[in-house]
Design a protein around this motif. Structure first.
Motif, short mmCIF file in Angstrom:
data_model
loop_
_atom_site.label_atom_id
_atom_site.label_comp_id
_atom_site.label_asym_id
_atom_site.label_seq_id
_atom_site.Cartn_x
_atom_site.Cartn_y
_atom_site.Cartn_z
N LEU A 191 0.83 -1.20 0.00
CA LEU A 191 0.00 0.00 0.00
C LEU A 191 0.87 1.25 0.00
O LEU A 191 0.59 2.21 -0.72
N ARG A 192 1.92 1.26 0.81
CA ARG A 192 2.78 2.44 0.89
C ARG A 192 3.34 2.83 -0.48
O ARG A 192 3.31 3.99 -0.88
N SER A 193 3.86 1.83 -1.21
CA SER A 193 4.47 2.13 -2.51
C SER A 193 3.44 2.63 -3.50
O SER A 193 3.72 3.52 -4.33
N LEU A 194 2.22 2.11 -3.43
CA LEU A 194 1.16 2.57 -4.33
C LEU A 194 0.72 3.99 -3.99
O LEU A 194 0.46 4.80 -4.89
N VAL A 195 0.61 4.30 -2.69
CA VAL A 195 0.25 5.67 -2.30
C VAL A 195 1.31 6.65 -2.80
O VAL A 195 1.00 7.71 -3.36
N GLN A 196 2.57 6.30 -2.61
CA GLN A 196 3.65 7.18 -3.06
C GLN A 196 3.61 7.34 -4.58
O GLN A 196 3.79 8.45 -5.10
N HIS A 197 3.36 6.25 -5.29
CA HIS A 197 3.28 6.32 -6.75
C HIS A 197 2.18 7.27 -7.21
O HIS A 197 2.40 8.15 -8.06
N HIS A 198 0.97 7.10 -6.67
CA HIS A 198 -0.15 7.96 -7.07
C HIS A 198 0.08 9.40 -6.66
O HIS A 198 -0.26 10.33 -7.41
#
Length: 402
Positions: free
Chosen positions: A343-350
Motif C-alpha cells: 500500500l505504501r508504494s502505491l500511495v507514493q506512486h499515485h
C-alpha cells in the motif's frame, strides 16, 4: 541602553536547572561529571546538588564501582518529586498510565466503556485516573498534570470538543474546566493523531524531520501536522482534520451520505475502504482483516483493490502536499499498517504522479499504543518543565508547592 548585568541568583538558577536537566536526560552522574558538563567548578557543582537535594528534586544514587581511588558518589533526579498521567480515550475504552518524574511507568488501568452510550467525561476520567494511581500505589491527588488523547480536537476559544460525535457526552461546553475540577490538576486535551506525530518525531521514522505529515488510516481518517518540530493545531484546534476535507466524488458536510460521513472520511475511512475491498472479493468482519487478506493474496482483484485505496489516500494527500509541502508523509493506523509496503508504494506512486513536490511516503514504525506513547511524552515534558521552573537562585521551592 546598556543591558544590566545578570544577577548571581539568576545564574545560579540557570545552572541548577541545567544540572537537574542533565540528571533527567543522562541518568546518574557524579559531581565532577556535572561540573565538566556545565563548565562550572566542582564547588559550584556541589552547591547546586546541595540546593537540589534540599528541595527534594535530586537524591544520592550510591557510588560508582571500579574507579581508581575513592568511588565517586552518584546523583540522580528524584523520581518521586512529581507524578503525571496520560490517557487514551476511545468509544470502547479509556486507557490510563501514570509515570514518575523520571518518566518511568508505575501504574496502568483500562476502563471499558459502551460504544454509543452517553457518559460523564469527568467521572470517566476520574475513574481511570484513580485505577491507574491505585496500581502505582499513589494517591490520585499526587498527580501534577494529565494529558488526554482523544479522537477529536478541543477548541481553545470555547473549551468544547469538536469532530467527536462518536463520543456522546464529551461535547459539553467547559469540558477542560470540568475535568480539571474533577481530578484536581491541570488537564490538557490533545488530538490523538497529534500525539502519534509527537511519538513518531521522538522515536519513529520521523526523528530527522522537523516538518512532516502523519496520516492516520483506521475507523476514522485523521492527520497530525508537525512544523519546525512542533505540532500545528490551528486557531480552533482543528488543523489536520482531513476527514472533513472536500474531495471529488464525496458528499460535503451538509450532504452526508447514509453512513454519516463526508469528505475524505466518506472516501477513505474504514467503512468506505471495507466496501472497496469487498467489491474486489475481500470481505471480512473488519476492514483491517480484509486489507490483510488482500495484501497476502495475489491476482488482479487484490491489485485493483489496493490501487483504488491508494489512489483515494493520495487524492487527499495531494491537497495537503500542495499547501504544506512537508518533508515527509508517514502512514499510520491499523488499516495503513495492514496494507504494509504494498500500500505504501502505491500511495507514493499515485501521489508523486499528482503533485510537483514529491515527499517520501513511509510507514510508521511505532509499536504498542502510539496515542498513549505521545501523550506520555507530552505530559512528561510539561511536568518536567514546570518543576524546573520552581528552581530559584537560592532555595528551591518543593516541587509540589504552588
Amino acid at each position: 541602553m546598556p543591558t544590566p548585568p545578570t544577577g548571581t541568583s539568576v545564574v545560579r538558577a540557570i545552572n541548577a536547572r541545567a544540572a537537574l536537566r542533565l540528571l533527567l536526560d543522562r541518568g546518574p552522574l557524579s559531581r565532577p561529571e556535572i561540573a565538566a558538563l556545565l563548565a562550572v567548578s566542582k564547588p559550584t557543582a556541589s552547591h547546586l546538588l546541595t540546593q537540589l537535594r534540599e528541595s527534594g528534586l535530586v537524591k544520592s544514587d550510591g557510588n560508582r564501582d571500579g574507579a581508581v581511588g575513592r568511588a565517586a558518589e552518584l546523583f540522580s533526579a528524584n523520581e518521586t518529586a512529581a507524578y503525571a498521567a496520560a490517557m487514551d480515550v476511545t468509544p470502547e475504552r479509556t486507557e490510563a498510565v501514570v509515570i514518575d518524574f523520571a518518566g518511568s511507568v508505575i501504574g496502568a488501568f483500562s476502563l471499558d466503556t459502551q460504544d454509543g452510550v452517553e457518559v460523564d467525561p469527568a467521572a470517566q476520567v476520574q475513574r481511570a485516573l484513580t485505577g491507574a494511581c491505585a496500581d502505582a500505589g499513589i494517591a490520585a491527588t499526587a498527580v501534577r498534570r494529565v494529558v488526554i488523547g482523544i479522537q477529536g480536537a478541543i477548541d481553545p476559544t470555547s473549551d468544547r470538543l469538536r469532530f467527536a460525535a462518536h463520543l456522546p457526552g464529551w461535547q459539553r461546553p467547559g469540558l477542560t474546566v470540568a475535568l480539571q475540577d474533577s481530578v484536581g490538576a491541570p488537564v490538557d486535551i490533545e488530538n490523538d493523531v497529534n500525539l502519534v506525530a509527537i511519538a513518531e518525531r521522538a522515536h519513529g521514522v520521523a526523528t530527522r524531520d522537523d516538518s512532516f505529515v502523519e496520516l492516520w488510516v483506521s475507523d476514522g481518517i485523521g492527520m497530525g501536522l508537525m512544523f519546525g518540530g512542533r505540532v500545528h493545531r490551528g486557531l480552533t484546534g482543528g488543523a489536520g482534520e482531513i476527514a472533513e476535507l472536500p474531495v471529488p466524488g464525496a458528499p460535503v458536510p451538509q450532504e452526508t451520505n447514509e453512513f454519516g460521513a463526508s469528505g475524505m472520511q466518506a472516501l477513505a475511512g474504514a467503512p468506505a475502504l471495507g466496501r472497496v475491498l469487498a467489491e474486489h472479493g475481500f470481505s471480512a468482519d473488519t476492514a483491517v482483516q480484509a486489507m490483510t487478506e488482500a495484501v497476502a493474496a495475489g491476482g488482479d482483484g487484490a491489485a485493483s483493490a489496493l490501487d483504488e485505496i491508494a489512489s483515494r489516500l493520495a487524492l487527499g494527500l495531494s491537497a495537503v502536499v500542495a499547501i504544506v509541502d512537508p518533508d515527509l508523509i508517514v502512514l499510520a493506523g491499523d488499516i495503513a499498517l495492514a496494507g504494509g509496503e504494498r500500500l505504501r508504494s502505491l500511495v507514493q506512486h499515485h501521489l508523486h504522479a499528482t503533485v510537483v513536490a514529491r515527499p517520501p511516503v513511509l510507514l510508521s514504525s511505532l509499536d504498542g499504543n502510539p496515542v498513549l506513547d505521545g501523550a506520555l511524552r507530552l505530559v512528561l515534558e510539561r511536568v518536567q518543565d514546570e518543576v524546573l521552573d520552581t528552581v530559584s537562585g537560592g532555595q528551591s521551592k518543593p516541587a509540589g508547592d504552588d
